[in-house]
Design a protein around this motif. Structure first.
Motif, PDB file in Angstrom:
ATOM      1  N   GLU A 184       9.623  84.237  15.204  1.00  0.00           N
ATOM      2  CA  GLU A 184       8.167  84.377  15.196  1.00  0.00           C
ATOM      3  C   GLU A 184       7.639  85.137  16.410  1.00  0.00           C
ATOM      4  N   PHE A 185       8.427  85.206  17.478  1.00  0.00           N
ATOM      5  CA  PHE A 185       7.980  85.911  18.670  1.00  0.00           C
ATOM      6  C   PHE A 185       8.023  87.419  18.425  1.00  0.00           C
ATOM      7  N   GLY A 186       6.891  88.081  18.619  1.00  0.00           N
ATOM      8  CA  GLY A 186       6.884  89.530  18.430  1.00  0.00           C
ATOM      9  C   GLY A 186       7.265  90.291  19.681  1.00  0.00           C
ATOM     10  N   ASP A 187       6.957  89.727  20.836  1.00  0.00           N
ATOM     11  CA  ASP A 187       7.178  90.395  22.121  1.00  0.00           C
ATOM     12  C   ASP A 187       8.328  89.710  22.831  1.00  0.00           C
ATOM     13  N   TRP A 188       9.480  90.379  22.883  1.00  0.00           N
ATOM     14  CA  TRP A 188      10.619  89.787  23.573  1.00  0.00           C
ATOM     15  C   TRP A 188      11.487  90.881  24.167  1.00  0.00           C
ATOM     16  N   ARG A 189      12.247  90.512  25.175  1.00  0.00           N
ATOM     17  CA  ARG A 189      13.207  91.426  25.802  1.00  0.00           C
ATOM     18  C   ARG A 189      14.464  90.658  26.157  1.00  0.00           C
ATOM     19  N   CYS A 190      15.582  91.339  26.070  1.00  0.00           N
ATOM     20  CA  CYS A 190      16.883  90.711  26.321  1.00  0.00           C
ATOM     21  C   CYS A 190      17.744  91.676  27.128  1.00  0.00           C
ATOM     22  N   GLU A 191      18.266  91.193  28.241  1.00  0.00           N
ATOM     23  CA  GLU A 191      19.189  91.954  29.069  1.00  0.00           C
ATOM     24  C   GLU A 191      20.454  91.130  29.268  1.00  0.00           C
ATOM     25  N   VAL A 192      21.589  91.802  29.291  1.00  0.00           N
ATOM     26  CA  VAL A 192      22.873  91.113  29.443  1.00  0.00           C
ATOM     27  C   VAL A 192      23.448  91.396  30.823  1.00  0.00           C
ATOM     28  N   GLU A 193      23.804  90.333  31.507  1.00  0.00           N
ATOM     29  CA  GLU A 193      24.465  90.418  32.802  1.00  0.00           C
ATOM     30  C   GLU A 193      25.930  90.024  32.648  1.00  0.00           C
ATOM     31  N   GLU A 194      26.802  90.655  33.405  1.00  0.00           N
ATOM     32  CA  GLU A 194      28.203  90.226  33.472  1.00  0.00           C
ATOM     33  C   GLU A 194      28.478  89.686  34.868  1.00  0.00           C
ATOM     34  N   HIS A 195      29.034  88.493  34.909  1.00  0.00           N
ATOM     35  CA  HIS A 195      29.384  87.851  36.174  1.00  0.00           C
ATOM     36  C   HIS A 195      30.885  87.583  36.176  1.00  0.00           C
ATOM     37  N   GLN A 196      31.492  87.743  37.340  1.00  0.00           N
ATOM     38  CA  GLN A 196      32.895  87.381  37.511  1.00  0.00           C
ATOM     39  C   GLN A 196      33.041  86.481  38.728  1.00  0.00           C
ATOM     40  N   LEU A 197      33.692  85.356  38.507  1.00  0.00           N
ATOM     41  CA  LEU A 197      34.066  84.461  39.594  1.00  0.00           C
ATOM     42  C   LEU A 197      35.578  84.549  39.771  1.00  0.00           C
ATOM     43  N   TYR A 198      36.049  84.247  40.977  1.00  0.00           N
ATOM     44  CA  TYR A 198      37.472  84.387  41.276  1.00  0.00           C
ATOM     45  C   TYR A 198      38.026  83.084  41.852  1.00  0.00           C
ATOM     46  N   TYR A 199      39.264  82.805  41.488  1.00  0.00           N
ATOM     47  CA  TYR A 199      39.935  81.572  41.885  1.00  0.00           C
ATOM     48  C   TYR A 199      41.351  81.905  42.338  1.00  0.00           C
ATOM     49  N   GLN A 200      41.814  81.199  43.341  1.00  0.00           N
ATOM     50  CA  GLN A 200      43.184  81.416  43.783  1.00  0.00           C
ATOM     51  C   GLN A 200      44.194  80.735  42.874  1.00  0.00           C
ATOM     52  N   ARG A 201      43.782  79.635  42.270  1.00  0.00           N
ATOM     53  CA  ARG A 201      44.653  78.915  41.342  1.00  0.00           C
ATOM     54  C   ARG A 201      43.887  78.630  40.054  1.00  0.00           C
ATOM     55  N   LEU A 202      44.600  78.615  38.937  1.00  0.00           N
ATOM     56  CA  LEU A 202      43.975  78.337  37.650  1.00  0.00           C
ATOM     57  C   LEU A 202      43.354  76.947  37.645  1.00  0.00           C
ATOM     58  N   GLY A 203      43.999  76.004  38.325  1.00  0.00           N
ATOM     59  CA  GLY A 203      43.468  74.644  38.369  1.00  0.00           C
ATOM     60  C   GLY A 203      42.081  74.566  38.965  1.00  0.00           C
ATOM     61  N   GLU A 204      41.724  75.494  39.853  1.00  0.00           N
ATOM     62  CA  GLU A 204      40.382  75.499  40.427  1.00  0.00           C
ATOM     63  C   GLU A 204      39.338  75.790  39.351  1.00  0.00           C
TER      64      GLU A 204
END
Length: 262
Positions: A184-204
């Motif tokens: 029903e919303f006529g006025d909308w905007r959508c932007e996509v962000e990509e984020h990357q986080l880093y871990y030394q071990r998979l368990g983290e």
């Protein structure tokens, strides 16, 4: 056949159990929520505000600080609401609620803010319909949601181990755009962000997902504990993704503003 969405009661229980550990592990959640808050127009001055999927109340407090108005915090997870009440003494309105059936009067709110909550709703179109009903003319629904491609490294690594569903499924961008465009919303905007986080071990990474309450709640997930041999195979399958910064975890985040016609 469409993929099944997570059971919302399982989601609520998972986040309730994670309430005490959520804030310490919520770096991504705070970053993308802050980006959503920054997207709201500078001239927008709501007086009736809702934080939908408020969790521990972090952005409820941020909204109150920005606009100087009381905020209603809504969440399906009772454990999150209990934690929010304890840590947010200046906010009095905490309500257990389902985003698909909001306990709010029609045309009663100026802003519905929702950060990383609506991806857990089985029927996003129903959520948008409810938001439209509740907003006043000129009101805004500001939300973000995770998209397909999030945690693709973890999903790929698990495929080398077995055929169970180990990683939460998220909506493809094309499906999201279709839902936004046909609502029903006529006025909308959508932007996509990509984020990357880093871990030394998979368990983290896996411990962080558990601390956030965002570990696997999908149909088709395996029962019981994961044995050491399978965890070793998973770790070995994840290692090819390693960079100089560590093991990456990618997140695709759609940032969306929708305005009800004035």
């Amino acid at each position: 056949m469409p993929e099944q969405r997570p059971d919302k009661r399982l989601v609520a229980d998972s986040f309730s159990r994670a309430a005490a550990t959520y804030d310490q592990a919520a770096a991504l959640q705070r970053a993308v929520g802050s980006n959503l808050l920054a997207r709201l127009p500078a001239e927008f001055a709501p007086t009736e505000l809702v934080d939908l999927g408020c969790g521990t109340g972090y952005f409820s407090r941020a909204l109150q600080a920005r606009y100087g108005q009381q905020v209603i915090g809504l969440d399906l997870a009772e454990g999150m609401l209990r934690h929010a009440r304890q840590t947010s003494p200046l906010i009095s309105g905490w309500v257990a609620a389902d985003a698909e059936a909001l306990p709010l009067r029609a045309n009663s709110q100026d802003l519905i803010f929702s950060s990383l909550a609506l991806q857990w709703c089985p029927d996003l179109a129903r959520v948008l319909h409810e938001a439209y009903r509740v907003l006043r003319p000129g009101g805004c629904l500001a939300f973000n949601t995770l998209l397909e491609g999030s945690l693709h490294e973890l999903r790929t690594a698990w495929r080398a181990v077995d055929d169970f569903v180990h990683v939460n499924r998220f909506m493809p961008a094309e499906e999201l755009h279709s839902i936004l465009a046909t609502g029903e919303f006529g006025d909308w905007r959508c932007e996509v962000e990509e984020h990357q986080l880093y871990y030394q071990r998979l368990g983290e990474l896996t411990q962080e997902l558990k601390a956030l309450g965002a570990h696997n709640v999908n149909p088709g997930r395996p029962g019981g504990l994961t044995g050491r041999a399978r965890l070793r195979r998973l770790t070995d399958a994840y290692e090819p993704f390693r960079t100089d910064q560590g093991l990456p975890a990618s997140w695709q985040v759609a940032q969306i503003l929708m305005f009800k016609p004035a």
